[in-house]
Structure formats: structure tokens, C-alpha cells
Design an enzyme around this catalytic site. Structure first.
Site, PDB file in Angstrom:
ATOM      1  N   THR A   1     -13.925   8.632   3.832  1.00 31.76           N
ATOM      2  CA  THR A   1     -13.869   7.626   4.895  1.00 31.76           C
ATOM      3  C   THR A   1     -15.280   7.092   5.139  1.00 31.76           C
ATOM      4  O   THR A   1     -15.490   5.883   5.250  1.00 31.76           O
ATOM      5  CB  THR A   1     -13.288   8.239   6.187  1.00 31.76           C
ATOM      6  OG1 THR A   1     -11.972   8.701   5.897  1.00 31.76           O
ATOM      7  CG2 THR A   1     -13.234   7.221   7.312  1.00 31.76           C
TER       8      THR A   1
ATOM      9  N   ASP B   1     -12.664 -10.753  -2.026  1.00 38.52           N
ATOM     10  CA  ASP B   1     -13.635  -9.788  -1.484  1.00 38.52           C
ATOM     11  C   ASP B   1     -15.071 -10.204  -1.787  1.00 38.52           C
ATOM     12  O   ASP B   1     -16.001  -9.446  -1.535  1.00 38.52           O
ATOM     13  CB  ASP B   1     -13.345  -8.377  -2.006  1.00 38.52           C
ATOM     14  CG  ASP B   1     -13.643  -8.222  -3.488  1.00 38.52           C
ATOM     15  OD1 ASP B   1     -13.879  -9.250  -4.164  1.00 38.52           O
ATOM     16  OD2 ASP B   1     -13.647  -7.079  -3.975  1.00 38.52           O
TER      17      ASP B   1
ATOM     18  N   HIS C   1     -16.398   4.749   2.343  1.00 39.60           N
ATOM     19  CA  HIS C   1     -15.746   3.448   2.532  1.00 39.60           C
ATOM     20  C   HIS C   1     -16.430   2.674   3.669  1.00 39.60           C
ATOM     21  O   HIS C   1     -16.785   1.495   3.510  1.00 39.60           O
ATOM     22  CB  HIS C   1     -14.266   3.707   2.849  1.00 39.60           C
ATOM     23  CG  HIS C   1     -13.456   2.515   3.226  1.00 39.60           C
ATOM     24  ND1 HIS C   1     -12.543   1.935   2.370  1.00 39.60           N
ATOM     25  CD2 HIS C   1     -13.381   1.789   4.379  1.00 39.60           C
ATOM     26  CE1 HIS C   1     -11.960   0.906   2.978  1.00 39.60           C
ATOM     27  NE2 HIS C   1     -12.445   0.800   4.195  1.00 39.60           N
ATOM     28  N   GLU C   2     -16.642   3.347   4.813  1.00 41.12           N
ATOM     29  CA  GLU C   2     -17.208   2.651   5.973  1.00 41.12           C
ATOM     30  C   GLU C   2     -18.658   2.237   5.742  1.00 41.12           C
ATOM     31  O   GLU C   2     -19.098   1.204   6.230  1.00 41.12           O
ATOM     32  CB  GLU C   2     -17.073   3.512   7.237  1.00 41.12           C
ATOM     33  CG  GLU C   2     -15.631   3.776   7.681  1.00 41.12           C
ATOM     34  CD  GLU C   2     -14.790   2.517   7.884  1.00 41.12           C
ATOM     35  OE1 GLU C   2     -15.350   1.427   8.099  1.00 41.12           O
ATOM     36  OE2 GLU C   2     -13.544   2.624   7.796  1.00 41.12           O
TER      37      GLU C   2
ATOM     38  N   GLY D   1     -11.422   5.354  10.832  1.00 41.39           N
ATOM     39  CA  GLY D   1     -12.762   4.983  11.267  1.00 41.39           C
ATOM     40  C   GLY D   1     -13.004   3.499  11.126  1.00 41.39           C
ATOM     41  O   GLY D   1     -12.097   2.751  10.727  1.00 41.39           O
TER      42      GLY D   1
ATOM     43  N   THR E   1     -14.177  -6.772  -9.206  1.00 39.83           N
ATOM     44  CA  THR E   1     -13.266  -5.775  -8.618  1.00 39.83           C
ATOM     45  C   THR E   1     -11.784  -6.005  -8.909  1.00 39.83           C
ATOM     46  O   THR E   1     -10.945  -5.233  -8.435  1.00 39.83           O
ATOM     47  CB  THR E   1     -13.452  -5.710  -7.080  1.00 39.83           C
ATOM     48  OG1 THR E   1     -13.475  -7.029  -6.572  1.00 39.83           O
ATOM     49  CG2 THR E   1     -14.711  -4.986  -6.708  1.00 39.83           C
TER      50      THR E   1
HETATM   51 ZN   LIG Z   1     -12.205  -0.599   5.583  1.00 44.04          ZN
END
Ligand SMILES: [Zn+2]
Length: 422
Positions: A233, A256, A236-237, A190, A261
Site C-alpha cells: 500500500t 495515466d 502504491h501511495e 490509504g 504501462t
Molecule cells: Zn491509488
């Protein structure tokens, strides 16, 4: 010398190929293409990042009450298998609320070195119950398409009716999620549009997810996408949709833009053992890379956390780029309280396709005034008073959530009724 150069070239080429083969998210690839095509947009995004950094510096982690984001899921299908069930979609919403609410079952043990970075994001997701025209909706649209599948060049077509897809709902008021049959020869699960692009390309805003990577039931994990079987997914998106980058910063030892992180030299896959790459070449601590972060490429059962820094960045994006969604009319909580039906009143089927049967088996339930109200409490239809056996016709009403109310001298009751003709 030439031989050595050739060897280095081959090594680099192999490395690039192996990186490409592992790509399962298209967000950064799409973004890089846009920035290469339109340098003025790249400059605008950089400018916006500076404003955001300033915002974060001046207003560190402002606690806000839970933000509710109305979601509309657009299902595009040709074959029945691709027309995924409401249950599969609802399972996705549940996963999102667990992951963003930090109530996910696989969260780190509180003795884990990374536990102190974990937090609840204070963001909740609800299927929209009011559409952009103000009518009740199930928050799901279904569109039959003639497309067998969508390859990478056609990913954006999913978002346009003119190209066999379906247009998004006002992206300032809804999170649009398209579910489609993405080319199964691709690893891509995705992609999402970052929030700093909303003002420039509103019609592109939202997430696109292959049906095999949505939710955790039905087709989730099928057709060779077994590691994407738990609905992460979308977690995450949505991280991207709220401005997060991959934890390796999409470059070798990339940045990032989040401090807590841990630096990573590239993406991780499957599920490494902790600590993974302790004291790596990019400067990670002895705890190594944060492979269990939702913004890595590990398998769904391996991912379990957003960090406080990532949550701050998402909240800043909500304030700076997506503030209108905070007052969206796309989701309203019911104003009617449901109460228990007396056992002598039967109403079925529920959900209904439009005709509802009402049986009263005790005279205490007779002669009750029957009305149907919407979630705002507005009466949308009346049916006179109850007799022993009745059939209530609601065919002309749009799909959505209603309450059927029965009132007489003996009792006063409301039952939630769902009209759904899918
Ligand atoms: Zn990604």
C-alpha cells in the site's frame, strides 16, 4: 425503449457500485472532490502537468545518484493493537527499499514480456534521524487519540492536532506517513497527496495508511485486509506522492500519462493470470494489461514493478515539486565508525531506556575515558573513566542513535547505542 433505457441504467449503476466497492485507494477520489470544489486548482494542476510534460520531453530520464528520502511515521492509536511496533514500521521501510530498488523477491522473470519495462527507481527511504528542530529522532512519533476510528469524512483530520490527529513535519524535508485506524467498514487502505498540491496545501502533504496495511509483520493483513499484508500500500501511495496515476487513468480506458504501462479499461483485483485482457478495447498489446504494476489494485503478492516511464515521471516530480527533499537534513548517515568491543567490555541493555550498565572484566579495560557522541560526532556527555561496574545515566538525553566511546592507552572503541523510551 423505456425498458431498454432502464436496463442500461441498471447495468451502469451496478458497474459503478462494483467499481466503488473495489476502491481501496482514496487518492483519486479526494483529488476529484478538490477539483470539483475549486476549479481554479484544477486549472493550476493542468498547467503544472503541461510544464511537467515539457520537462520530460526536454530532459529524458536523467540518471541521478540514489535519492535518499527521510521518512517520519506518525502512529495514531487509541487501542494498543493500533500502536504498531517499531518492527512493523521498519518492515515497511525495508519493503519500500526493495520495491523502489527493484530487489523485490517477486520481480518478473527476465523472460517475461514486461521485464524490459522494469527498472530500479534509484530512490531510497530512511527513517529520519534528525527532527525539524535538529534533534536526534527515531523517525517515529506516537500520539494517543480519543478517536475510535476515522471515517472517510475525517481522513484529513488525521493530519491536524486540533482534530485529534498530529501535524506533519516540514513536508519539503520529510515524507510524512500517518498510520491510523481507518474505518474498518471501508475497503480503503490509504491515500496520498499528489506533489503538485504541495505548494498550495503543505499541511496536508504525505500518506495516510491504515495500520493493517503497513509493513509485513504485526497487524499487517489483519482484520480482513489479508491481500494488503506485504507493505505494498505504501509503495502504491508513494507512487502517487511522486505524481503517478493509477494505470487505468481513473476512467474507462483512461490515460495515466505514462507511455509504457499498457492501456487498461479499469482496475484489476486479486491476481489475474498473464496475459490478462490481451488486445483489450482500449488498445493494449497481445500482452494485455499490466496488472502486476504497483499502480493497479491487485493484491500485494501480485504486484512487482514500476516501469521506466513511471520512474521518469517520479524523478521529474522530485525535480519540479519536491526538490528541497533532495537536500533535506532529516537523515544523516553516521560519521562515526563502529568497531568491535573487546570481549571484556559489556554494555547493556541496548536499546536502552536511559540507564546503561557497563561491566569491565579485565583490567585492560579500566581507566578508559567514557564519552557519548551523537551521530555528527559531537560529544553530548562524558562520564569520567571506567571502573569494573558502572551505571551510566543518560535519562536527560532525547531518544536517538548515539555512540559510546571508550578510550585508554590499551584500546579505543565505539559502540552504537540506541536510546528509546517507547
Ligand atoms: Zn491509488
Amino acid at each position: 425503449m423505456k425498458k431498454r433505457l432502464l436496463l442500461i441504467y441498471l447495468l451502469l449503476a451496478t458497474k459503478m457500485l462494483s467499481l466503488q466497492a473495489q476502491e481501496k485507494c482514496y487518492t483519486a477520489i479526494r483529488r476529484a472532490k478538490i477539483e470539483a470544489d475549486k476549479p481554479e486548482l484544477k486549472a493550476l494542476f493542468e498547467q503544472k502537468e503541461q510544464v511537467l510534460q515539457q520537462f520530460l520531453a526536454e530532459k529524458p530520464y536523467a540518471k541521478r545518484n540514489n535519492t535518499v528520502i527521510p521518512v517520519v511515521v506518525h502512529v495514531l492509536y487509541k487501542l494498543e493493537e493500533e500502536n504498531i511496533s517499531d518492527e512493523q514500521i521498519r518492515s515497511q521501510i525495508k519493503v519500500l527499499n526493495e520495491d523502489f530498488g527493484f530487489t523485490n523477491k517477486n520481480k518478473l522473470d527476465d523472460s517475461h514480456a514486461f521485464y524490459k519495462y522494469c527498472a530500479a527507481a534509484g530512490i531510497e527511504f530512511k527513517l529520519a534521524n534528525i527532527d525539524p528542530s535538529g534533534n536526534p529522532t527515531s523517525g517515529i512519533t506516537r500520539t494517543k487519540t480519543t478517536k475510535d476510528f476515522w471515517n472517510e469524512e475525517e481522513f484529513e483530520d488525521v493530519k491536524f492536532s486540533d482534530y485529534g490527529g498530529v501535524n506533519n513535519w516540514d513536508p519539503s524535508s520529510y515524507l510524512n506517513i500517518w498510520v491510523a485506524n481507518l474505518d474498518t467498514s471501508s475497503d480503503i487502505l490509504g491515500f496520498a497527496i499528489l506533489p503538485d498540491e504541495l505548494s498550495k496545501n503543505p499541511e496536508h502533504d504525505g500518506l495516510v495508511i491504515r495500520h493493517e496495511a503497513l509493513g509485513n509483520v504485526g497487524t499487517a493483513g489483519k482484520n480482513g485486509y489479508g491481500s494488503a499484508n506485504l507493505g505494498r500500500t505504501a509503495t502504491h501511495e508513494i507512487g502517487h506522492w511522486l505524481n503517478l496515476k493509477h494505470i487505468w487513468g481513473d476512467a474507462v480506458c483512461g490515460n495515466d500519462l505514462v507511455a509504457d504501462t499498457e492501456p487498461a479499461d479499469s482496475s484489476n483485483s486479486d491476481c489475474p493470470k498473464f496475459p490478462h485482457h490481451p488486445k483489450n478495447s482500449c488498445g493494449s498489446s497481445e500482452n494485455g494489461e499490466m496488472f502486476m504494476n504497483y499502480m493497479d489494485y491487485t493484491s500485494d503478492d501480485c504486484m512487482s514493478m514500476f516501469t521506466i516511464g513511471q520512474i521518469e515521471r517520479m524523478k521529474a516530480a522530485l525535480s519540479l515539486y519536491r526538490s528541497k527533499i533532495l537536500t533535506s537534513k532529516g537523515y544523516v548517515s553516521a560519521t562515526i565508525t563502529e568497531n568491535e568491543l573487546p570481549n571484556y567490555v559489556e554494555i547493556y541493555p541496548n536499546p536502552s531506556k536511559g540507564t546503561i550498565n557497563l561491566h569491565i572484566t579485565n583490567e585492560a579495560g579500566l581507566n578508559a575515558f567514557i564519552s557519548l557522541v551523537d551521530i555528527f560526532g559531537k560529544t553530548v556527555k562524558t562520564f569520567g573513566t571506567t571502573t569494573n561496574k558502572m551505571s551510566l545515566n543518560c535519562e536527560e538525553l532525547p531518544n536517538g542513535v548515539y555512540f559510546i566511546q571508550l578510550q585508554n592507552a590499551e584500546f579505543n572503541t565505539s559502540l552504537k547505542l540506541i536510546l528509546n523510551r517507547e
